[in-house]
Scaffold this motif. Structure first.
Motif, short mmCIF file in Angstrom:
data_model
loop_
_atom_site.label_atom_id
_atom_site.label_comp_id
_atom_site.label_asym_id
_atom_site.label_seq_id
_atom_site.Cartn_x
_atom_site.Cartn_y
_atom_site.Cartn_z
N HIS A 1 0.92 7.45 -6.53
CA HIS A 1 -0.36 8.21 -7.09
C HIS A 1 -0.23 9.58 -6.57
CE1 HIS A 1 -4.63 9.52 -7.11
NE2 HIS A 1 -4.26 10.47 -6.25
N ALA B 1 1.39 -5.62 -5.33
CA ALA B 1 0.70 -4.57 -4.16
C ALA B 1 -0.80 -4.49 -5.00
CB ALA B 1 1.55 -3.03 -4.42
N LYS B 2 -0.72 -4.52 -6.13
CA LYS B 2 -2.10 -4.84 -7.15
C LYS B 2 -2.55 -6.02 -7.13
CE LYS B 2 -1.62 -0.58 -9.46
NZ LYS B 2 -2.53 0.24 -10.43
N ASP C 1 0.80 -1.57 -0.26
CA ASP C 1 0.08 0.07 0.23
C ASP C 1 0.97 1.05 -0.12
OD1 ASP C 1 -2.42 -1.02 0.13
OD2 ASP C 1 -2.39 -1.74 2.04
N LEU D 1 1.92 2.06 -3.74
CA LEU D 1 0.95 2.13 -4.42
C LEU D 1 0.07 4.29 -3.91
CD1 LEU D 1 -1.77 -0.64 -4.28
CD2 LEU D 1 -0.44 -0.08 -6.01
N VAL E 1 4.93 -3.27 -8.10
CA VAL E 1 3.91 -2.67 -8.70
C VAL E 1 2.13 -3.87 -8.64
CG1 VAL E 1 2.42 -2.04 -9.84
CG2 VAL E 1 4.92 -0.51 -9.22
N LEU E 2 2.62 -5.27 -8.82
CA LEU E 2 1.71 -5.90 -9.32
C LEU E 2 1.39 -6.41 -8.47
CD1 LEU E 2 3.84 -8.02 -12.71
CD2 LEU E 2 1.33 -5.71 -12.11
#
Length: 130
Positions: A12, A51-52, A5, A8, A48-49
């Motif tokens: 942002h 985290a998503k 998180d 991410l 990133v992947l």
């Protein structure tokens, strides 16, 4: 290196930056002994992947690129020792912020071993409450 998180949220905040700037700002850059910068794009994209919630088969997951205190890459591979024990190294326990005395329940399911942390009240052994 930011993960989960925190990664991410940082992405942002940094909208509009170039890919190289994002990799740097999220901690996926290192410098070699001769001062050259190395941007670790693959490690960044995998984080990133992860985290998503995207887990690619055959990948070591979000810690694949991490280094232990000794400088080795975590590989998520181990072997059965001569006495039948499996070793989970200090680098992994540090990553999970485990402490001496932490207890786990062992689950065997479809050829996998899973460890579930026990709450202090569950760790009594016989399940009886005081």
């Amino acid at each position: 290196m930011l993960q989960g998180d925190r990664l991410l949220a940082r992405l942002h905040q940094l909208q509009g930056l170039s890919r190289s700037e994002l990799v740097r700002a999220c901690g996926y850059a290192t410098q070699s002994d001769d001062g050259r910068e190395h941007l670790h794009f693959t490690d960044f994209y995998e984080a990133v992947l992860e985290a998503k919630g995207v887990h690619l088969p055959g990948q070591g997951g979000r810690w694949r690129a991490s280094r232990s205190a000794q400088g080795r890459h975590l590989s998520f591979n181990t072997h059965v020792h001569f006495n039948g024990n499996l070793m989970v190294g200090r680098a992994y326990t540090e990553k999970l912020q485990l402490k001496p005395g932490d207890q786990f329940r062992i689950h065997l399911h479809d050829g996998e071993i899973r460890l579930t942390p026990l709450e202090p009240a569950d760790a009594g052994g016989d399940g009886a409450t005081p």
